[in-house]
Scaffold this motif. Structure first.
Motif, PDB file in Angstrom:
ATOM      1  N   GLN A 114       0.819  -1.205   0.000  1.00 41.81           N
ATOM      2  CA  GLN A 114       0.000   0.000   0.000  1.00 41.81           C
ATOM      3  C   GLN A 114       0.860   1.264   0.000  1.00 41.81           C
ATOM      4  O   GLN A 114       0.482   2.296  -0.571  1.00 41.81           O
ATOM      5  N   CYS A 115       2.008   1.168   0.626  1.00 42.47           N
ATOM      6  CA  CYS A 115       2.937   2.298   0.635  1.00 42.47           C
ATOM      7  C   CYS A 115       3.441   2.588  -0.781  1.00 42.47           C
ATOM      8  O   CYS A 115       3.545   3.751  -1.197  1.00 42.47           O
ATOM      9  N   MET A 116       3.737   1.530  -1.546  1.00 35.81           N
ATOM     10  CA  MET A 116       4.175   1.720  -2.930  1.00 35.81           C
ATOM     11  C   MET A 116       3.042   2.268  -3.793  1.00 35.81           C
ATOM     12  O   MET A 116       3.277   3.077  -4.692  1.00 35.81           O
ATOM     13  N   VAL A 117       1.823   1.827  -3.511  1.00 35.40           N
ATOM     14  CA  VAL A 117       0.665   2.349  -4.239  1.00 35.40           C
ATOM     15  C   VAL A 117       0.522   3.851  -3.997  1.00 35.40           C
ATOM     16  O   VAL A 117       0.252   4.623  -4.923  1.00 35.40           O
ATOM     17  N   LYS A 118       0.736   4.274  -2.752  1.00 36.17           N
ATOM     18  CA  LYS A 118       0.659   5.695  -2.428  1.00 36.17           C
ATOM     19  C   LYS A 118       1.740   6.490  -3.164  1.00 36.17           C
ATOM     20  O   LYS A 118       1.568   7.680  -3.443  1.00 36.17           O
ATOM     21  N   PHE A 159       7.871   1.600   7.551  1.00 38.64           N
ATOM     22  CA  PHE A 159       6.776   1.524   6.581  1.00 38.64           C
ATOM     23  C   PHE A 159       6.495   0.080   6.150  1.00 38.64           C
ATOM     24  O   PHE A 159       6.418  -0.234   4.972  1.00 38.64           O
ATOM     25  N   SER A 160       6.384  -0.775   7.148  1.00 41.32           N
ATOM     26  CA  SER A 160       6.044  -2.181   6.925  1.00 41.32           C
ATOM     27  C   SER A 160       5.067  -2.601   8.005  1.00 41.32           C
ATOM     28  O   SER A 160       4.717  -1.813   8.903  1.00 41.32           O
ATOM     29  N   VAL A 161       4.616  -3.836   7.955  1.00 43.36           N
ATOM     30  CA  VAL A 161       3.699  -4.327   8.971  1.00 43.36           C
ATOM     31  C   VAL A 161       4.364  -4.302  10.343  1.00 43.36           C
ATOM     32  O   VAL A 161       3.693  -4.086  11.362  1.00 43.36           O
ATOM     33  N   THR A 162       5.679  -4.479  10.422  1.00 39.72           N
ATOM     34  CA  THR A 162       6.363  -4.448  11.719  1.00 39.72           C
ATOM     35  C   THR A 162       6.377  -3.034  12.300  1.00 39.72           C
ATOM     36  O   THR A 162       6.326  -2.860  13.521  1.00 39.72           O
ATOM     37  N   ASP A 163       6.433  -2.035  11.439  1.00 39.57           N
ATOM     38  CA  ASP A 163       6.338  -0.640  11.885  1.00 39.57           C
ATOM     39  C   ASP A 163       4.938  -0.369  12.422  1.00 39.57           C
ATOM     40  O   ASP A 163       4.755   0.272  13.475  1.00 39.57           O
ATOM     41  N   MET A 164       3.934  -0.859  11.721  1.00 39.63           N
ATOM     42  CA  MET A 164       2.554  -0.694  12.162  1.00 39.63           C
ATOM     43  C   MET A 164       2.315  -1.396  13.494  1.00 39.63           C
ATOM     44  O   MET A 164       1.651  -0.852  14.391  1.00 39.63           O
ATOM     45  N   ASN A 186      16.815  -4.543   8.275  1.00 36.34           N
ATOM     46  CA  ASN A 186      16.066  -5.087   7.143  1.00 36.34           C
ATOM     47  C   ASN A 186      16.397  -6.541   6.821  1.00 36.34           C
ATOM     48  O   ASN A 186      15.517  -7.330   6.484  1.00 36.34           O
ATOM     49  N   ASP A 187      17.660  -6.878   6.894  1.00 38.31           N
ATOM     50  CA  ASP A 187      18.128  -8.209   6.505  1.00 38.31           C
ATOM     51  C   ASP A 187      17.715  -9.247   7.550  1.00 38.31           C
ATOM     52  O   ASP A 187      18.028  -9.104   8.739  1.00 38.31           O
ATOM     53  N   VAL A 188      17.026 -10.311   7.116  1.00 40.41           N
ATOM     54  CA  VAL A 188      16.526 -11.306   8.077  1.00 40.41           C
ATOM     55  C   VAL A 188      17.668 -12.074   8.744  1.00 40.41           C
ATOM     56  O   VAL A 188      17.566 -12.447   9.919  1.00 40.41           O
ATOM     57  N   ASP A 189      18.740 -12.296   8.027  1.00 44.94           N
ATOM     58  CA  ASP A 189      19.885 -12.999   8.616  1.00 44.94           C
ATOM     59  C   ASP A 189      20.580 -12.129   9.662  1.00 44.94           C
ATOM     60  O   ASP A 189      20.993 -12.627  10.722  1.00 44.94           O
ATOM     61  N   VAL A 190      20.716 -10.845   9.363  1.00 45.41           N
ATOM     62  CA  VAL A 190      21.328  -9.922  10.325  1.00 45.41           C
ATOM     63  C   VAL A 190      20.474  -9.831  11.587  1.00 45.41           C
ATOM     64  O   VAL A 190      20.980  -9.810  12.717  1.00 45.41           O
ATOM     65  N   ARG A 191      19.173  -9.807  11.389  1.00 40.93           N
ATOM     66  CA  ARG A 191      18.249  -9.735  12.533  1.00 40.93           C
ATOM     67  C   ARG A 191      18.426 -10.963  13.431  1.00 40.93           C
ATOM     68  O   ARG A 191      18.482 -10.833  14.668  1.00 40.93           O
ATOM     69  N   MET A 192      18.511 -12.125  12.840  1.00 40.31           N
ATOM     70  CA  MET A 192      18.706 -13.345  13.627  1.00 40.31           C
ATOM     71  C   MET A 192      20.045 -13.335  14.338  1.00 40.31           C
ATOM     72  O   MET A 192      20.164 -13.731  15.505  1.00 40.31           O
ATOM     73  N   ALA A 310      -4.272  -1.300   6.824  1.00 41.12           N
ATOM     74  CA  ALA A 310      -2.988  -0.800   6.328  1.00 41.12           C
ATOM     75  C   ALA A 310      -3.108   0.643   5.858  1.00 41.12           C
ATOM     76  O   ALA A 310      -2.248   1.485   6.149  1.00 41.12           O
ATOM     77  N   GLN A 311      -4.205   0.928   5.131  1.00 44.02           N
ATOM     78  CA  GLN A 311      -4.395   2.276   4.601  1.00 44.02           C
ATOM     79  C   GLN A 311      -4.594   3.293   5.720  1.00 44.02           C
ATOM     80  O   GLN A 311      -4.053   4.415   5.669  1.00 44.02           O
TER      81      GLN A 311
END
Length: 318
Positions: A114-118, A159-164, A186-192, A310-311
């Motif tokens: 939805q962010c990209m749509v905006k 600006f993702s579901v985790t931010d929301m 952002n990187d899932v491996d770095v997060r882990m 989301a909107q």
């Protein structure tokens, strides 16, 4: 007389060697030019095939498993031009690839879409994935309830579901926004890796990384399944999908996707243990510890209430 004969023989040998050398150089020169020409042709052919293929940005997460299974079973072979799965470790890179027309589709979350749509990108919502997000705390931080997140760090993505979800936590618990430190990882491996190295208090994960964190005895303090959220989606650029060739490809892709979902539901996720280990970078023990009721539904668009949620959040964020 003998000297003259030897001299003639010597001269003849040098002439022969010279001729052979010239011939070899000429042959090598032709071979090099021919090789360059063939390489150019191969690159052009590779670009042509890649351009004709339907390219989809994917992540090392289980919401992409139907695509991995369809590729594994060669279900995409019926598509004119085929399908190319483009692998990324961060959703922000998937977004960039989609917006810059490097791919036609992507598996992301509804808020990001939805962010990209905006921002002006028209998207076609093809499927809702079975993604759910869990907020998992570092076992050494001794956080077992959401209210204990005051003055703590949360790994998320802007600006993702985790931010929301981070906003939802702050609002529901009436915490001071500046007292919950949101760190963009952002990187899932770095997060882990940050969880393993005790560098973060709490982190958002989807599967199978969520299971990897849980079996290491890290507590779960939030689960979107309890909030009735279906925020994972597979989207495609609307403009490209209006072309007859791409439209036909998308129809065939949906058929392959649905067939892959049926295969996973019938055989079970662990049947594809080796495939998940390869694509998601987790161990077999993690795959064997995944929820047993993990199911995949056929391609269907998102629910209106999830779109509205989301909107609404994006409007508020603006």
């Amino acid at each position: 007389m003998k000297f003259n004969v030897y001299l003639c023989i010597l001269i003849m040998k040098k002439i022969i060697y010279f001729i052979i050398g010239v011939a070899l150089l000429t042959a090598c020169g032709q071979s090099y030019e021919e090789t360059k020409r063939q390489n150019r042709q191969q690159r052009k052919e590779a670009l042509r095939r890649d351009s004709a293929a339907l390219k989809i940005a994917v992540m090392p997460t289980l919401d992409c498993l139907p695509l991995y299974v369809a590729e594994y079973h060669q279900l995409f072979d019926t598509l004119n031009g085929g399908v190319r799965l483009k692998y990324f470790k961060a959703h922000i890179d998937c977004d960039t690839a989609l917006e810059r027309r490097r791919v036609e589709g992507s598996v992301i979350d509804l808020v990001r879409a939805q962010c990209m749509v905006k921002r002006g990108l028209q998207l076609r919502y093809v499927a809702v994935t079975n993604s759910y997000w869990q907020l998992i705390t570092n076992k050494n931080s001794r956080i077992h309830q959401l209210k204990q997140l005051d003055d703590k760090m949360i790994a998320m993505t802007r600006f993702s579901v985790t931010d929301m979800l981070s906003d939802l936590i702050v609002d529901s618990l009436k915490l001071r926004d500046e007292h919950v430190f949101r760190v963009q990882i952002n990187d899932v491996d770095v997060r882990m890796q940050m969880l393993v190295n005790n560098e973060m208090d709490a982190l958002f994960f989807t599967e199978p990384q969520a299971t990897e964190a849980r079996i290491a005895k890290n507590p779960v303090v939030l689960d979107t399944r309890r909030l009735d959220m279906q925020m994972g989606v597979m989207v495609f650029r609307e403009k490209e999908m209006r072309h007859p060739e791409r439209h036909k490809q998308l129809e065939l892709l949906v058929q392959a996707y649905n067939a892959a979902c049926d295969s996973i539901n019938e055989k079970g996720v662990t049947f594809y243990r080796d495939l998940i280990v390869k694509k998601c970078g987790v161990t077999k023990a993690v795959v064997d510890s995944l929820p047993k009721n993990f199911k995949y539904q056929h391609a269907v668009g998102p629910r209106q209430k999830d779109m509205d949620r989301a909107q609404k959040w994006l409007n508020r964020k603006k």
